[in-house]
Motif scaffolding. Structure first.
Motif, PDB file in Angstrom:
ATOM      1  N   UNK A 280       0.911  -1.036  -0.243  1.00 47.44           N
ATOM      2  CA  UNK A 280      -0.031  -0.086  -0.187  1.00 47.44           C
ATOM      3  C   UNK A 280       0.873   1.371   0.100  1.00 47.44           C
ATOM      4  N   UNK A 281       1.922   1.243   0.647  1.00 47.86           N
ATOM      5  CA  UNK A 281       2.584   2.327   0.899  1.00 47.86           C
ATOM      6  C   UNK A 281       3.382   2.747  -0.489  1.00 47.86           C
ATOM      7  N   UNK A 282       3.922   1.638  -1.415  1.00 49.00           N
ATOM      8  CA  UNK A 282       4.511   2.033  -2.500  1.00 49.00           C
ATOM      9  C   UNK A 282       3.033   2.135  -3.672  1.00 49.00           C
ATOM     10  N   UNK A 283       2.112   1.806  -3.324  1.00 50.46           N
ATOM     11  CA  UNK A 283       1.038   2.179  -4.293  1.00 50.46           C
ATOM     12  C   UNK A 283       0.536   3.653  -4.366  1.00 50.46           C
ATOM     13  N   UNK A 284       0.663   4.107  -2.957  1.00 47.73           N
ATOM     14  CA  UNK A 284       0.202   5.567  -2.675  1.00 47.73           C
ATOM     15  C   UNK A 284       1.175   6.384  -3.289  1.00 47.73           C
ATOM     16  N   UNK A 285       2.584   5.966  -2.798  1.00 47.67           N
ATOM     17  CA  UNK A 285       3.749   6.796  -3.476  1.00 47.67           C
ATOM     18  C   UNK A 285       3.904   6.977  -5.067  1.00 47.67           C
ATOM     19  N   UNK A 291      -2.436  -3.347  -7.296  1.00 45.67           N
ATOM     20  CA  UNK A 291      -1.142  -3.889  -7.090  1.00 45.67           C
ATOM     21  C   UNK A 291      -1.398  -5.293  -6.495  1.00 45.67           C
ATOM     22  N   UNK A 292      -0.230  -6.110  -6.586  1.00 42.78           N
ATOM     23  CA  UNK A 292      -0.666  -7.412  -5.797  1.00 42.78           C
ATOM     24  C   UNK A 292       0.829  -7.862  -5.139  1.00 42.78           C
ATOM     25  N   UNK A 293       0.715  -8.626  -3.931  1.00 41.18           N
ATOM     26  CA  UNK A 293       1.879  -9.199  -3.531  1.00 41.18           C
ATOM     27  C   UNK A 293       1.532 -10.576  -2.870  1.00 41.18           C
ATOM     28  N   UNK A 294       2.362 -11.634  -3.257  1.00 43.66           N
ATOM     29  CA  UNK A 294       2.178 -13.047  -2.883  1.00 43.66           C
ATOM     30  C   UNK A 294       3.433 -13.478  -2.306  1.00 43.66           C
ATOM     31  N   UNK A 295       3.299 -14.026  -1.102  1.00 39.43           N
ATOM     32  CA  UNK A 295       4.387 -14.629  -0.363  1.00 39.43           C
ATOM     33  C   UNK A 295       4.142 -16.072  -0.125  1.00 39.43           C
ATOM     34  N   UNK A 296       5.208 -16.890  -0.386  1.00 42.51           N
ATOM     35  CA  UNK A 296       5.146 -18.525  -0.266  1.00 42.51           C
ATOM     36  C   UNK A 296       5.932 -19.115   0.246  1.00 42.51           C
ATOM     37  N   UNK A 297       5.881 -20.187   1.210  1.00 41.28           N
ATOM     38  CA  UNK A 297       6.763 -20.839   1.711  1.00 41.28           C
ATOM     39  C   UNK A 297       7.537 -21.961   0.659  1.00 41.28           C
ATOM     40  N   UNK A 298       8.818 -21.837   0.520  1.00 40.51           N
ATOM     41  CA  UNK A 298       9.394 -22.587  -0.578  1.00 40.51           C
ATOM     42  C   UNK A 298       8.931 -24.177  -0.581  1.00 40.51           C
ATOM     43  N   UNK A 299       9.308 -24.564   0.627  1.00 42.43           N
ATOM     44  CA  UNK A 299       9.256 -26.268   0.666  1.00 42.43           C
ATOM     45  C   UNK A 299       7.928 -26.705   0.856  1.00 42.43           C
ATOM     46  N   UNK A 300       6.984 -25.912   1.538  1.00 45.90           N
ATOM     47  CA  UNK A 300       5.450 -26.275   1.719  1.00 45.90           C
ATOM     48  C   UNK A 300       4.618 -25.938   0.677  1.00 45.90           C
ATOM     49  N   UNK A 301       4.962 -24.864  -0.086  1.00 41.47           N
ATOM     50  CA  UNK A 301       4.055 -24.390  -1.078  1.00 41.47           C
ATOM     51  C   UNK A 301       2.798 -23.570  -0.295  1.00 41.47           C
ATOM     52  N   UNK A 302       2.629 -23.233   1.047  1.00 40.88           N
ATOM     53  CA  UNK A 302       2.023 -22.407   1.515  1.00 40.88           C
ATOM     54  C   UNK A 302       2.029 -20.914   1.304  1.00 40.88           C
ATOM     55  N   UNK A 303       0.964 -20.271   1.052  1.00 42.25           N
ATOM     56  CA  UNK A 303       0.884 -18.869   0.939  1.00 42.25           C
ATOM     57  C   UNK A 303       0.760 -18.325   2.288  1.00 42.25           C
ATOM     58  N   UNK A 304       1.582 -17.501   2.631  1.00 44.89           N
ATOM     59  CA  UNK A 304       1.789 -16.906   4.124  1.00 44.89           C
ATOM     60  C   UNK A 304       1.219 -15.558   4.108  1.00 44.89           C
ATOM     61  N   UNK A 305       1.129 -15.006   2.677  1.00 42.17           N
ATOM     62  CA  UNK A 305       0.519 -13.649   2.709  1.00 42.17           C
ATOM     63  C   UNK A 305       0.187 -13.534   1.104  1.00 42.17           C
ATOM     64  N   UNK A 306      -1.031 -12.865   1.019  1.00 47.47           N
ATOM     65  CA  UNK A 306      -1.563 -12.444  -0.227  1.00 47.47           C
ATOM     66  C   UNK A 306      -2.284 -11.347  -0.368  1.00 47.47           C
ATOM     67  N   UNK A 307      -1.772 -10.262  -1.085  1.00 48.73           N
ATOM     68  CA  UNK A 307      -2.462  -8.780  -1.059  1.00 48.73           C
ATOM     69  C   UNK A 307      -2.901  -8.489  -2.502  1.00 48.73           C
ATOM     70  N   UNK A 308      -4.064  -8.161  -2.518  1.00 45.26           N
ATOM     71  CA  UNK A 308      -4.862  -7.431  -3.776  1.00 45.26           C
ATOM     72  C   UNK A 308      -5.290  -6.194  -3.472  1.00 45.26           C
ATOM     73  N   UNK A 309      -4.938  -5.230  -4.013  1.00 47.13           N
ATOM     74  CA  UNK A 309      -5.136  -3.846  -3.744  1.00 47.13           C
ATOM     75  C   UNK A 309      -5.586  -2.916  -4.988  1.00 47.13           C
TER      76      UNK A 309
END
Length: 733
Positions: A280-285, A291-309
């Motif tokens: 959000x900070x970068x979108x405002x700037x 924008x979107x940001x997705x964070x995935x744990x490498x070994x497990x495939x688990x999505x730890x964070x997913x943002x859609x703004x």
């Protein structure tokens, strides 16, 4: 004679008794016959229905509790709680006007104090208008009866809504203690209509992914996980009936409702919050469109964070479209890693092969391929494959594919298939019937036109559409030793707290390329951050590997802006997380590194500092660099106790004073006596609040304290003559 009279008298009595018995028996038989006839006739069914209408209300639905949605560590993302609409039934059997008038003022004041959206006089008007409406309806009923009019009068005072908004159970318990409403409901007329409501304890955290339900929660999920798993979350309704027992209506449960299953997600609330703030900070700037940001744990495939703004009309940003799955953009330079991987795997190139780029212009089939620096007129001569990746050269990529696939472009697309980027996959988040799937052309496909320039333009991320989730999956496969797994969000289903179903990552491709190719690609991605277009992404805490992307967005017969992205993983040597960041239509000079890459860096560093756990041996401090803790001036006995507990060296104390200054010299703590004089202002600088206030008040001064920490200044100079009762101000930091 007397005996005969007596016998006749007895016979008369017995005759009359027999007659009475016979009549009674006749009546009994008639009653039994009539009851039996009615019982087994249509008339019997009619009266049974009437009786049941008066005493039983059947087939009332028991609404089930909708299942909860949790983070991976059992924090609530969505839950169900009952809420209540508050009405008054002015036709309640025991409601009396004089009692209502007696308490209405006190009730109105209590309501206005608790729910200040209306004044006490407004609440009073609502309540008294309800009673006046009942009286009007009663008069109309009586008039109709006197005139013999068989016309039903509509009863509008039966349920009058008193509160604008629904309330929770705690508020309901409180209002039941209010004047007049603290009586039985048949006297107060208080009606609390219960329904379920969906609550999100973390507010809008992961809002688009968790999804929403309809305003009427019984209609089910409207988006996100709420929609995808609606059939499991909603539960099964039960059945009850209401029966009047001794004049009171009571609920009798025939079949209890079954609560919906709970869902445990892979989401980490801390990482999700980090990602949302950073994006959000970068979108405002940059005033980007979305924008979107997705964070995935490498070994497990688990999505730890997913943002859609998405940007709203007022300029703010909020969760809207599922951009991580539905962004169907040309990926741009993040696709160059795919091109290089295929060519290395097929033996078309080696990392040290070089291609002439000149000033960044290359013409093919009457169209120009341009590098981002072409306007500078700088002649860069030849670039190796590795340098082409680092500098994100379109010319190098187009020459690579033309070298290996110009005459057989289908082999290049076969290489994409070999990786797994054209596989159709379904996701945990529904997309209104359209799943986020790559759209990559194949030569000689009648449904997709393949031109003579498609191949070189595809090599640097154009003429193809790949959603962010696929690019994340691809870069995670690189971090995961070549094993491509599908990112997922739903981790477990629970029924009554017990796990009934558990998910693990689905393997899309066990090996996306040769081991030798993978090692070369990893080196190149580190080089992009250390030497290339993503230098600004480099971290002081760990190494990062990744690739920038910048692509023009086609629309309206031309281009309508840029799509900038960065995809990579960290730490590069032992990957833990893979992140994809994409910004659509940012203002200013588009930069995959300076825009999306900086969001990546922000998320990565904060996640690393919060989540990484070091081994004990890694936490040892070099004694030569160790800094001694600072000790506040003040009471010697207290300080001595602390120093001894910390095993810190203390020089012998030379004075008998209980109050000292302490300083650290030559690897030990030294003390200096604080001179105290009952007629002088004491020096409390360097002390904590407790010691300073004690000394000053003991001297007869009033103390005004500002701040916290240790004393950095005092309003009267130490050693100045003391006037008892004077107020001294000390400032602490």
């Amino acid at each position: 004679m007397k005996e005969q009279d007596k016998n006749r008298k007895n016979k008369g009595i017995l005759g009359r008794y027999g007659l009475i018995v016979s009549v009674l028996m006749l009546f009994s038989f008639m009653i039994i016959f009539s009851a039996g006839r009615i019982m087994f006739s249509a008339e019997g069914r009619k009266w049974r229905e009437v009786g049941e209408k008066e005493t039983v209300i059947r087939d009332r639905v028991i609404l089930p509790k909708r299942g909860n949605i949790y983070t991976y560590d059992d924090k609530l993302l969505a839950s169900t709680e009952p809420i209540y609409s508050i009405y008054m039934d002015f036709w309640a059997d025991g409601m009396k006007k004089d009692t209502l008038v007696k308490y209405v003022d006190d009730l109105s004041v209590a309501l206005a104090r608790k729910f200040p959206d209306r004044t006490a006089s407004q609440y009073k008007n609502i309540i008294m208008n309800g009673w006046n409406l009942r009286e009007k309806e009663e008069r109309q009923i009586l008039e109709n009866k006197n005139k013999g009019i068989d016309e039903r009068v509509p009863i509008r005072s039966r349920y009058v809504k008193i509160l604008r908004n629904d309330i929770n159970y705690i508020d309901l318990k409180e209002i039941r203690t209010f004047p007049f409403w603290n009586q039985r409901s048949n006297r107060s007329g208080l009606i609390a209509e219960e329904r379920n409501s969906r609550k999100k304890p973390f507010g809008n955290l992961a809002n688009r992914t968790v999804g929403s339900v309809y305003k009427d929660i019984e209609k089910g999920g409207a988006s996100g996980l709420e929609l995808k798993y609606d059939s499991l979350l909603r539960g099964v309704p039960g059945v009850k009936y209401r029966q009047k027992i001794q004049g009171k209506w009571m609920d009798v449960v025939e079949e209890p409702a079954k609560e919906g299953w709970d869902i445990v997600t892979t989401i980490d609330a801390d990482i999700q919050d980090i990602a949302e703030r950073a994006l959000k900070s970068k979108l405002v700037e940059t005033e980007a469109e979305s924008g979107t940001a997705i964070i995935m744990e490498v070994k497990s495939g688990e999505i730890k964070g997913i943002v859609n703004l998405d940007r709203l009309s007022n300029g703010d940003y909020a969760e809207g479209n599922p951009n991580a799955f539905s962004y169907m953009n040309e990926p741009g330079s993040t696709f160059k890693t795919v091109t290089t991987m295929i060519a290395l795997d097929d033996g078309v190139i080696t990392p040290t092969d070089s291609f002439y780029v000149g000033n960044g212009l290359f013409q093919y089939n009457k169209r120009w391929v341009r590098d981002h620096y072409w306007r500078r007129g700088q002649d860069r001569g030849y670039l190796t494959v590795a340098e082409g990746m680092e500098l994100s050269s379109n010319v190098v990529m187009s020459k690579i594919v033309l070298k290996g696939y110009e005459d057989k472009p289908e082999k290049f697309v076969d290489g994409i298939d070999r990786i797994g980027l054209r596989k159709q996959l379904t996701w945990d988040v529904p997309l209104n019937g359209i799943e986020g799937t790559s759209s990559i052309r194949y030569p000689n496909d009648k449904n997709n036109y393949w031109s003579k320039t498609t191949l070189p333009w595809m090599s640097f991320g154009y003429e193809t559409q790949i959603p962010p989730i696929y690019m994340l999956m691809f870069y995670n496969a690189i971090a995961n030793g070549g094993k491509m797994i599908k990112p997922f969000i739903a981790k477990q289903f629970l029924e009554n707290g017990k796990v009934v179903k558990e998910f693990e990552a689905e393997v899309v491709n066990p090996k996306i390329c040769k081991e030798s190719t993978l090692e070369e690609i990893k080196k190149m991605l580190v080089g992009v951050v250390e030497n290339g277009t993503a230098k600004v992404v480099a971290s002081d805490y760990f190494s990062i590997a990744g690739k920038t992307g910048t692509a023009q967005i086609a629309g309206g017969g031309g281009y309508s802006g840029y799509y900038v992205s960065f995809s990579g993983y960290f730490p590069a040597d032992e990957p833990m997380y893979t992140i994809f960041v994409g910004l659509r239509k940012p203002k200013g000079v588009p930069s995959g590194g300076g825009m999306a890459g900086m969001v990546f860096k922000n998320i990565a560093e904060q996640t690393y500092l919060r989540k990484v756990r070091l081994l004990a041996e890694d936490c040892k401090v070099d004694s030569t660099l160790q800094k001694a803790p600072e000790i506040k001036h003040g009471n010697w006995n207290n300080n001595k106790y602390v120093l001894n507990k910390l095993n810190l060296s203390v020089a012998d104390k030379n004075s008998d004073s209980d109050w000292v200054k302490i300083k650290f010299e030559n690897n030990e703590y030294l003390t200096e006596e604080i001179a105290l004089n009952n007629s002088k202002i004491p020096d409390v600088k360097g002390m904590g609040a407790r010691d300073a206030v004690y000394l000053l008040e003991k001297s007869g001064l009033r103390v005004n304290l500002i701040g916290s920490g240790k004393v950095v200044s005092q309003s009267f100079t130490p050693g100045q003559n003391l006037v008892k009762g004077t107020t001294i101000t000390i400032t602490l930091r």
